[in-house]
Design an enzyme around this catalytic site. Sequence first.
Site, PDB file in Angstrom:
ATOM      1  N   GLN A 100     -18.880  74.245  20.434  1.00  7.53           N
ATOM      2  CA  GLN A 100     -18.451  74.821  21.719  1.00  7.53           C
ATOM      3  C   GLN A 100     -19.488  74.503  22.786  1.00  7.53           C
ATOM      4  OE1 GLN A 100     -16.915  79.115  20.967  1.00  7.53           O
ATOM      5  NE2 GLN A 100     -18.250  78.629  19.249  1.00  7.53           N
ATOM      6  N   VAL A 102     -21.914  72.436  25.372  1.00  2.01           N
ATOM      7  CA  VAL A 102     -21.732  71.287  26.254  1.00  2.01           C
ATOM      8  C   VAL A 102     -23.068  70.561  26.454  1.00  2.01           C
ATOM      9  CG1 VAL A 102     -19.773  72.337  27.466  1.00  2.01           C
ATOM     10  CG2 VAL A 102     -22.079  72.725  28.345  1.00  2.01           C
ATOM     11  N   HIS A 118     -15.518  72.001  24.252  1.00  2.00           N
ATOM     12  CA  HIS A 118     -15.606  72.478  25.639  1.00  2.00           C
ATOM     13  C   HIS A 118     -16.184  71.441  26.597  1.00  2.00           C
ATOM     14  CE1 HIS A 118     -15.593  76.944  24.106  1.00  2.00           C
ATOM     15  NE2 HIS A 118     -14.413  76.373  24.044  1.00  2.00           N
ATOM     16  N   THR A 189     -22.526  81.624  17.046  1.00  2.00           N
ATOM     17  CA  THR A 189     -21.484  81.882  18.034  1.00  2.00           C
ATOM     18  C   THR A 189     -21.081  83.345  17.960  1.00  2.00           C
ATOM     19  OG1 THR A 189     -19.242  81.363  18.778  1.00  2.00           O
ATOM     20  CG2 THR A 189     -19.702  80.951  16.465  1.00  2.00           C
TER      21      THR A 189
HETATM   22  P1  OAD Z   1     -22.571  83.338  23.041  1.00  2.00           P
HETATM   23  O1  OAD Z   1     -23.675  83.397  24.031  1.00  2.00           O
HETATM   24  O2  OAD Z   1     -21.358  84.155  23.286  1.00  2.00           O
HETATM   25  O3  OAD Z   1     -23.138  83.768  21.607  1.00  2.00           O
HETATM   26  C1  OAD Z   1     -24.335  83.263  21.102  1.00  2.00           C
HETATM   27  C2  OAD Z   1     -24.498  83.765  19.673  1.00  2.00           C
HETATM   28  O4  OAD Z   1     -25.654  83.161  19.106  1.00  2.00           O
HETATM   29  C3  OAD Z   1     -24.689  85.285  19.533  1.00  2.00           C
HETATM   30  O5  OAD Z   1     -23.817  85.755  18.516  1.00  2.00           O
HETATM   31  C4  OAD Z   1     -26.157  85.421  19.132  1.00  2.00           C
HETATM   32  O6  OAD Z   1     -26.355  86.522  18.252  1.00  2.00           O
HETATM   33  C5  OAD Z   1     -26.389  84.124  18.395  1.00  2.00           C
HETATM   34  N1  OAD Z   1     -27.784  83.625  18.382  1.00  2.00           N
HETATM   35  C6  OAD Z   1     -28.720  83.691  19.354  1.00  2.00           C
HETATM   36  N2  OAD Z   1     -29.848  83.070  18.995  1.00  2.00           N
HETATM   37  C7  OAD Z   1     -29.643  82.576  17.742  1.00  2.00           C
HETATM   38  C8  OAD Z   1     -30.418  81.801  16.820  1.00  2.00           C
HETATM   39  N3  OAD Z   1     -31.669  81.411  17.096  1.00  2.00           N
HETATM   40  N4  OAD Z   1     -29.854  81.471  15.625  1.00  2.00           N
HETATM   41  C9  OAD Z   1     -28.594  81.864  15.315  1.00  2.00           C
HETATM   42  N5  OAD Z   1     -27.817  82.582  16.148  1.00  2.00           N
HETATM   43  C10 OAD Z   1     -28.323  82.931  17.343  1.00  2.00           C
HETATM   44  O7  OAD Z   1     -22.205  81.786  22.849  1.00  2.00           O
HETATM   45  P2  OAD Z   1     -20.873  81.116  22.261  1.00  2.00           P
HETATM   46  O8  OAD Z   1     -20.337  81.891  21.124  1.00  2.00           O
HETATM   47  O9  OAD Z   1     -21.204  79.696  22.062  1.00  2.00           O
HETATM   48  O10 OAD Z   1     -17.366  78.480  26.864  1.00  2.00           O
HETATM   49  O11 OAD Z   1     -19.900  81.248  23.490  1.00  2.00           O
HETATM   50  C11 OAD Z   1     -18.631  80.667  23.390  1.00  2.00           C
HETATM   51  C12 OAD Z   1     -18.179  80.112  24.716  1.00  2.00           C
HETATM   52  O12 OAD Z   1     -18.270  81.128  25.715  1.00  2.00           O
HETATM   53  C13 OAD Z   1     -19.034  78.995  25.273  1.00  2.00           C
HETATM   54  O13 OAD Z   1     -18.721  77.744  24.722  1.00  2.00           O
HETATM   55  C14 OAD Z   1     -18.688  79.026  26.727  1.00  2.00           C
HETATM   56  C15 OAD Z   1     -18.659  80.522  26.973  1.00  2.00           C
HETATM   57  O14 OAD Z   1     -17.699  80.933  27.859  1.00  2.00           O
HETATM   58  C16 OAD Z   1     -17.082  77.679  27.911  1.00  2.00           C
HETATM   59  O15 OAD Z   1     -17.925  77.353  28.727  1.00  2.00           O
HETATM   60  C17 OAD Z   1     -15.674  77.220  27.948  1.00  2.00           C
END
Ligand code: OAD
Length: 249
Positions: A100, A102, A118, A189
């Site tokens: 997901q 970019v 994305h 994620t």
């Molecule tokens: P989020 O910011 O929603 O979630 C990040 C996740 O990573 C959380 O569950 C954290 O607990 C976890 N995390 C943080 N640091 C970590 C580490 N060192 N190791 C493992 N896990 C860790 O990001 P996404 O789930 O990617 O979409 O968000 C999904 C989409 O929402 C993105 O692609 C973007 C946004 O809207 C678009 O831009 C279309």
Amino acid sequence: MQISANLKNRLKNADKIVFLTGAGISAESGIPTFRGENGLWKNFRPEELANFNAFIKNPDLVWEWYQYRREIVRKAKPNSAHLAITGFQKLFKDVTVITQNVDNLHTRAGNENVLELHGNIEKNYCIDCKQRYDFTDFSENKKGVPRCKKCGGIIRPDVVWFGESLPQDIFRKAENKTMQSEIFFVVGTSAVVYPAAGLAYLAKDYGSYVVEINIDTTDFSYSVADEVLLGKAGEVLPKILSLAETLRK
Ligand code: OAD
Ligand code: ZN
């Protein structure tokens, strides 16, 4: 870290594995995640910036926000989690990365078969004639949205915004690889953005073993995950890789 006999068995015998990754896999490269304590969305509601109407209304603001993020991404380096995936690709027959993100870090780490759901922040296109441009074409344009050299239209980043559909051919490939997978790793994620998050349920329906790697629990932890490995992606993935190397000797 406890790893179950089930996962060990799959690590020993599987051919096809998938990594579904989110912003958490790049956190240790210094790229802020979207949600949570230091999330990028904290000072902006997502719908304020990441949608087409917002862009048309205030293209300069949205462009500048992307240029700011691009600078962070350009300075960042792939971390040990991205690099571990390259190691898995040497060990298993068929490894796919569905991301997901970019930020282009998977590709910069040497990962192959990367499906960007994305889009990619380093790419752009003209909203009128669809002419494509690279990041480097506009690296000086920190202020104000640039115009297309062919038709004068405004240039947008090649990313998927809220309300827009995912690139269908890429999503279909992601679904196929998901259905065939024997281990489905979900890494960093928050599991709240669909349809990407739905792939974990598809994997499970088709008999894959779903392993979540995150510093925290998510909706997946209590629903679809067969196994939850709590910890930083950059620490957990190299450990699983080295276990897989031992098991497959
Ligand atoms: P989020 O910011 O929603 O979630 C990040 C996740 O990573 C959380 O569950 C954290 O607990 C976890 N995390 C943080 N640091 C970590 C580490 N060192 N190791 C493992 N896990 C860790 O990001 P996404 O789930 O990617 O979409 O968000 C999904 C989409 O929402 C993105 O692609 C973007 C946004 O809207 C678009 O831009 C279309
Ligand atoms: Zn144009």
